[in-house]
Design a protein around this motif. Structure first.
Motif, PDB file in Angstrom:
ATOM      1  N   PRO A  89       7.967  -5.532   3.352  1.00 34.37           N
ATOM      2  CA  PRO A  89       7.884  -4.099   3.042  1.00 34.37           C
ATOM      3  C   PRO A  89       8.122  -3.808   1.562  1.00 34.37           C
ATOM      4  CG  PRO A  89       9.932  -4.605   4.191  1.00 34.37           C
ATOM      5  CD  PRO A  89       9.096  -5.845   4.236  1.00 34.37           C
ATOM      6  N   ILE A  90       7.399  -2.840   1.056  1.00 37.57           N
ATOM      7  CA  ILE A  90       7.606  -2.318  -0.296  1.00 37.57           C
ATOM      8  C   ILE A  90       8.071  -0.875  -0.142  1.00 37.57           C
ATOM      9  CG2 ILE A  90       6.548  -1.819  -2.531  1.00 37.57           C
ATOM     10  CD1 ILE A  90       4.469  -3.967  -1.925  1.00 37.57           C
ATOM     11  N   ALA A  91       9.318  -0.600  -0.484  1.00 38.52           N
ATOM     12  CA  ALA A  91       9.918   0.706  -0.222  1.00 38.52           C
ATOM     13  C   ALA A  91       9.917   1.580  -1.471  1.00 38.52           C
ATOM     14  CB  ALA A  91      11.342   0.531   0.288  1.00 38.52           C
ATOM     15  N   THR A  92       9.773   2.886  -1.241  1.00 39.48           N
ATOM     16  CA  THR A  92       9.938   3.921  -2.253  1.00 39.48           C
ATOM     17  C   THR A  92      10.795   5.018  -1.633  1.00 39.48           C
ATOM     18  OG1 THR A  92       7.921   5.089  -1.568  1.00 39.48           O
ATOM     19  CG2 THR A  92       7.679   3.411  -3.296  1.00 39.48           C
ATOM     20  N   PRO A  93      11.262   6.013  -2.391  1.00 41.65           N
ATOM     21  CA  PRO A  93      12.097   7.072  -1.795  1.00 41.65           C
ATOM     22  C   PRO A  93      11.440   7.712  -0.575  1.00 41.65           C
ATOM     23  CG  PRO A  93      12.169   7.231  -4.183  1.00 41.65           C
ATOM     24  CD  PRO A  93      11.170   6.157  -3.869  1.00 41.65           C
ATOM     25  N   ARG A  97       7.778   1.683   3.876  1.00 36.11           N
ATOM     26  CA  ARG A  97       6.628   0.967   3.328  1.00 36.11           C
ATOM     27  C   ARG A  97       5.779   1.964   2.552  1.00 36.11           C
ATOM     28  NH1 ARG A  97       5.200  -4.132   5.460  1.00 36.11           N
ATOM     29  NH2 ARG A  97       6.637  -4.928   7.042  1.00 36.11           N
ATOM     30  N   LEU A  98       4.792   1.475   1.809  1.00 30.11           N
ATOM     31  CA  LEU A  98       3.976   2.365   0.984  1.00 30.11           C
ATOM     32  C   LEU A  98       3.160   3.334   1.832  1.00 30.11           C
ATOM     33  CD1 LEU A  98       2.676  -0.051  -1.819  1.00 30.11           C
ATOM     34  CD2 LEU A  98       4.692   1.430  -1.811  1.00 30.11           C
ATOM     35  N   ASN A 113       5.442  11.719   5.454  1.00 33.34           N
ATOM     36  CA  ASN A 113       4.162  11.019   5.527  1.00 33.34           C
ATOM     37  C   ASN A 113       3.947  10.331   4.179  1.00 33.34           C
ATOM     38  OD1 ASN A 113       1.649  10.082   6.100  1.00 33.34           O
ATOM     39  ND2 ASN A 113       0.658  12.065   6.282  1.00 33.34           N
ATOM     40  N   CYS A 114       3.934   9.006   4.197  1.00 33.03           N
ATOM     41  CA  CYS A 114       3.853   8.233   2.956  1.00 33.03           C
ATOM     42  C   CYS A 114       2.446   7.672   2.777  1.00 33.03           C
ATOM     43  CB  CYS A 114       4.872   7.093   2.990  1.00 33.03           C
ATOM     44  SG  CYS A 114       6.587   7.680   3.079  1.00 33.03           S
ATOM     45  N   TRP A 115       1.906   7.900   1.605  1.00 31.59           N
ATOM     46  CA  TRP A 115       0.582   7.384   1.281  1.00 31.59           C
ATOM     47  C   TRP A 115       0.638   6.794  -0.118  1.00 31.59           C
ATOM     48  CZ3 TRP A 115      -3.193   6.423   4.517  1.00 31.59           C
ATOM     49  CH2 TRP A 115      -4.455   6.086   4.020  1.00 31.59           C
ATOM     50  N   ASN A 116       0.465   5.478  -0.179  1.00 30.11           N
ATOM     51  CA  ASN A 116       0.556   4.745  -1.433  1.00 30.11           C
ATOM     52  C   ASN A 116       1.901   4.984  -2.121  1.00 30.11           C
ATOM     53  OD1 ASN A 116      -0.403   2.934  -3.340  1.00 30.11           O
ATOM     54  ND2 ASN A 116      -1.339   4.529  -4.593  1.00 30.11           N
ATOM     55  N   GLY A 117       2.965   5.077  -1.322  1.00 28.40           N
ATOM     56  CA  GLY A 117       4.307   5.229  -1.854  1.00 28.40           C
ATOM     57  C   GLY A 117       4.714   6.644  -2.181  1.00 28.40           C
ATOM     58  N   GLU A 118       3.806   7.606  -2.077  1.00 26.20           N
ATOM     59  CA  GLU A 118       4.134   9.011  -2.337  1.00 26.20           C
ATOM     60  C   GLU A 118       4.444   9.704  -1.012  1.00 26.20           C
ATOM     61  OE1 GLU A 118       1.249  11.039  -4.653  1.00 26.20           O
ATOM     62  OE2 GLU A 118       1.254   9.549  -6.285  1.00 26.20           O
ATOM     63  N   ALA A 119       5.622  10.317  -0.940  1.00 22.91           N
ATOM     64  CA  ALA A 119       6.103  10.911   0.307  1.00 22.91           C
ATOM     65  C   ALA A 119       5.856  12.412   0.339  1.00 22.91           C
ATOM     66  CB  ALA A 119       7.598  10.642   0.479  1.00 22.91           C
ATOM     67  N   SER A 120       5.245  12.885   1.434  1.00 20.20           N
ATOM     68  CA  SER A 120       5.060  14.319   1.671  1.00 20.20           C
ATOM     69  C   SER A 120       5.998  14.740   2.792  1.00 20.20           C
ATOM     70  CB  SER A 120       3.608  14.632   2.045  1.00 20.20           C
ATOM     71  OG  SER A 120       2.728  14.270   0.995  1.00 20.20           O
TER      72      SER A 120
END
Length: 271
Positions: A89-93, A97-98, A113-120
């Motif tokens: 896994p590659i985690a972001t805030p 996962r991305l 909802n995460c898309w390419n590491g950007e969270a909505s």
């Protein structure tokens, strides 16, 4: 331990290289699942195989029997079967996962909802919470991760027999919002919302009430501010919402909303 880890990593790399060198395209063109990795697949073009990897958090959907569809979907939507391996896994805030849909760590009615590491950020409708297994919003009391104080905003139903003449359920005004109210069924409180253009009016008997025009509810007359309620009532959206108060719960209160008045004024008869 480091030596063993290196051996494992090298073995995996060797297997991947071996598999890549030995994969034979069944046809000139197509997309074929990797034998052990759910997020990898083979792309065949002019009978030449290329190993591809889905985005981190996505998996290759191998449900097309003709192998003509190239589709990476959320892992929870894909039946991986025996293809159990995944990329680390590659985690972001807010994202484990991305790509993916993940519950919030602090609030049970919020998910990301995460898309390419950007969270909505998304929030369930009043009274609902995000279920991690079903991956949908459900009644908060049915979601194990919700704490008691989070269910129905901490509202507690009256004790059995405390509310007379209420039938199988009772309705109670929300303390802070004119449009919202609670329904108590078998001691469980669930939050609802009146259709847009109306507010909750406490009934004459304890545990009763209905959604009425704001002008008929003392203290809530200005709940919608400058919104044109006549236009709202004529809209098809409101007509659909009025068919079911449960469906109305999914609509957020207007930003111009006004808190419910103090309890001393809530039971005053309308003029």
């Amino acid at each position: 331990m480091k030596t063993v880890s290196c051996i494992v990593v090298l073995s995996a790399l060797c297997f991947s290289a071996f598999a890549q060198d030995n994969f034979k395209c069944p046809d000139d063109f197509g997309f074929y699942p990797h034998p052990v990795s759910c997020d990898k697949y083979w792309k065949c073009d002019n009978n030449v195989a290329e190993l591809k990897t889905c985005g981190n958090g996505l998996a290759f959907d191998a449900s097309d029997p003709k192998y003509l569809t190239e589709n990476c979907d959320y892992i929870h939507n894909v039946d991986c079967g025996e293809r159990t391996q995944l990329e680390p896994p590659i985690a972001t805030p807010h994202c484990e996962r991305l790509y993916g849909i993940f519950a919030d760590d602090a609030k049970c009615d919020v998910f990301w909802n995460c898309w390419n590491g950007e969270a909505s950020r998304y929030q369930c409708s009043p009274g609902l919470a995000y279920d991690r297994e079903a991956r949908v919003c459900m009644w908060a009391d049915q979601v194990p991760e919700c704490k008691n104080e989070e269910v129905a905003g901490g509202f507690s139903c009256p004790a059995p027999g405390e509310v007379s003449n209420s039938g199988s359920f009772s309705r109670h005004a929300h303390p802070d919002d004119c449009r919202k109210y609670y329904i108590c069924l078998e001691g469980v409180a669930r939050e609802y919302g009146c259709p847009i253009g109306t507010v909750f009016k406490i009934g004459d008997a304890e545990g009763t009430g209905n959604c009425e025009d704001p002008e008929d509810v003392p203290g809530c007359e200005d709940y919608y501010g400058d919104l044109d309620l006549k236009s709202i009532r004529k809209s098809e959206l409101l007509a659909g919402l009025q068919s079911s108060s449960s469906r109305a719960a999914s609509n957020p209160a207007p930003k111009a909303g006004k808190p419910r008045p103090a309890p001393s004024s809530r039971n005053e008869p309308s003029e």
